[in-house]
Write an enzyme that holds these catalytic residues in place. Sequence first.
Site, PDB file in Angstrom:
ATOM      1  N   ASP A 194       0.813  -1.212   0.000  1.00 19.16           N
ATOM      2  CA  ASP A 194       0.000   0.000   0.000  1.00 19.16           C
ATOM      3  C   ASP A 194       0.847   1.263   0.000  1.00 19.16           C
ATOM      4  OD1 ASP A 194      -2.618   1.345   0.271  1.00 19.16           O
ATOM      5  OD2 ASP A 194      -1.842   1.942   2.231  1.00 19.16           O
ATOM      6  N   LEU A 275      -7.316   5.883   3.199  1.00 15.33           N
ATOM      7  CA  LEU A 275      -7.489   6.968   2.227  1.00 15.33           C
ATOM      8  C   LEU A 275      -6.249   7.204   1.373  1.00 15.33           C
ATOM      9  CD1 LEU A 275      -9.377   9.556   4.467  1.00 15.33           C
ATOM     10  CD2 LEU A 275     -10.340   8.168   2.631  1.00 15.33           C
ATOM     11  N   ARG A 276      -5.204   6.380   1.560  1.00  9.51           N
ATOM     12  CA  ARG A 276      -3.996   6.584   0.758  1.00  9.51           C
ATOM     13  C   ARG A 276      -4.285   6.391  -0.722  1.00  9.51           C
ATOM     14  NH1 ARG A 276      -0.582   3.789   3.507  1.00  9.51           N
ATOM     15  NH2 ARG A 276       0.443   5.530   4.551  1.00  9.51           N
ATOM     16  N   ALA A 277      -5.171   5.460  -1.053  1.00 11.76           N
ATOM     17  CA  ALA A 277      -5.508   5.222  -2.450  1.00 11.76           C
ATOM     18  C   ALA A 277      -6.128   6.456  -3.088  1.00 11.76           C
ATOM     19  CB  ALA A 277      -6.459   4.034  -2.577  1.00 11.76           C
ATOM     20  N   VAL A 280      -3.261   9.068  -3.636  1.00  7.88           N
ATOM     21  CA  VAL A 280      -2.362   8.674  -4.722  1.00  7.88           C
ATOM     22  C   VAL A 280      -3.057   8.828  -6.067  1.00  7.88           C
ATOM     23  CG1 VAL A 280      -1.132   6.740  -5.752  1.00  7.88           C
ATOM     24  CG2 VAL A 280      -0.972   7.151  -3.298  1.00  7.88           C
TER      25      VAL A 280
END
Length: 680
Positions: A194, A275-277, A280
């Site tokens: 991730d 919420l990293r997706a 990014v």
Amino acid sequence: MNVTYPFSAVVGLDDLKLALVLNAVSPRVGGVLVRGEKGTAKSTIVRALAAQLPQVAVVAGCRFACDPDAPDPGCPDGPHEPDAQRTQRSAALVELPVGASEDRLVGSLDLERALVEGVKAFEPGLLAAAHRGVLYVDEVNLLHDHLVDLLLDAAALGTCYVERESVSVRHAARFLLVGTMNPEEGELRPQLLDRFGLTVEVRASRDPDDRAEVVRRRLAFDADPAGFAARWTEDEAALADRIATARALLPGVRLPDARLRQIATVCAGFEVDGLRADLVTANAAIAHAAWQGRDVVTTEDVRAAARLSLPHRRRRDPFDAPGLDESLLEDLLERTSQDDDPPSPPDDDPSGGPSGSPDEPGTPPPGQPSEAGPGEASGPGASAPSSGADSGPQTEQVEPSGQGGGAEQVAAAAEPYRVPVLKVPGLGEGASGRRSRARTPHGRTTGSRLPEGRAASVHLMGTLLAAAPYQRERGRTGPGLLIREGDLREAVREGREGNLVLFVVDASGSMAARKRMTVVKTAVLSLLLDAYQRRDKIGLVTFRGSAAQVALPPTSSVEAGAARLRSLPTGGRTPLAEGLARAADVLRVERLRDPARRPLLVLVTDGRATAGGDVDRAAALLRGVTSVVVDCETGPVRLGLAVRLAGLMGAEAVALDALSDLGALVRDHRSEGRAYRKAV
């Protein structure tokens, strides 16, 4: 002069080229993880990209590559004056070797110089050298977990913190992170996956014309590197100019609320964690718009970003392979699409993208086949195979294999369960892991010793205690101690190691395949998942009919192990001696490959031998290896053959009913007299 293979000359790899270029345009994207089989030009294209990055201005003499226009106020070599002398240099390409130490990565105080010379000297690590450049990690899945954690933390924060051995240093560390890996050699944990911004799956093209073109270009480069590179000068210059133009345009690119909501809908639709997706995907979409020369993000930019940022984040289970459902992506985009997207401006670049590749990933250029050259991206959008084990014990009839004993059956495994910790008794010295006790380069300090050669990690108190008794005869008159090189002591640390868990499974007809093999497969799947989390190796030897075979060579690859195990057939006679002998061969070979990794043998059998050689002689080959024999004999009348076999092997015998708690059995198997020693 070392000539780099031109980026523009790489055949195919459209998705990978796009992912690398988006990171070159915007470091906020978060790096690229390249997954693929060996020999697919992964390393070649990464090194080629570094040569195309614009040159950077640095403060002369600064070991941390500070920008003279905006120097790092916390730079250890600072503070830098506003009119400090500057110099231009190419963007750095720093390669992190798999065997690097923590000191080499982040830097540390040179304790040997501090003790012997009285100098407090901080030695910068590879993270400092990679600042404002490219940090390339080949075989990132083989890197120790604690190094990967440090690496990804620095990449996410843009800062490297060193707090150790009286050193407290902070310096900037912003770089384009690129990792490559072969999934057959083991997977990264989902948490680490991730942390990579984008991922691309690559494989070699099956088109003969594409493969021939790759070989033709490579032979031409090897024969005359400078001449070959000269033929691609114009394409390389055009690529470098386009990257520079996109970088200049990037701050002015606008992300409308409609597109932001579209990104959130897509990420929620794929049920990614955290919420990293979303972040990014948003940064990648902005970078893609700048690369296309647009000042506003469109649905096409969101589509391109999602195809690269989501495949490795949709995994719900370690047995799931990365992938993306293209139809679901299109449905989510269509559901939230707006009619007010501005039209895409015509592309003035006649190549249509970097190195002749299309502007959108996965779309072949006109007149060329859909499959690209070697190392072509198979497409992060490729649908992932069905994950998870079957919910119940089912069997499937298959054709006889000629091993004797009638038709084969394939028993399905149930859902894997959590197992207690398996531990090999004693203190090992194997590869760092999370299972058995071992002496490792990292862990809690348990003592000190004289180093063999240069001290890997100086033990301060041990060094001082070694030097203290000799201060008077050395003529010490002032404060402080007089240290000699022979006083240096290195730290002895204890941590955890990974082990080799080798299952030897009776897959014959006498095992009542449907019931027993379902239990066995479920247990092995559970332990395979546990080994994935604890960085172990797992192997599987089966015997049936008239021979034994290595169904799963020792591996850390969860996907490969699960697939082999689920398709394991049963039926036929019982060549028990052949199974034991094959297990001994596997352990012997693995000992040569990795002599420090200690094995644990788990034999699942009822002890009957209806075919093959001398069981007693084969069992003696495994005596001395830490082993557990799972007795599968059932019924009111029992012959005790498995218990007898356990005695011959010096192993612990347990009943089949306890197989579901096999981890507890091995955990309690603590007889120091059976500690691992060379026996094969």
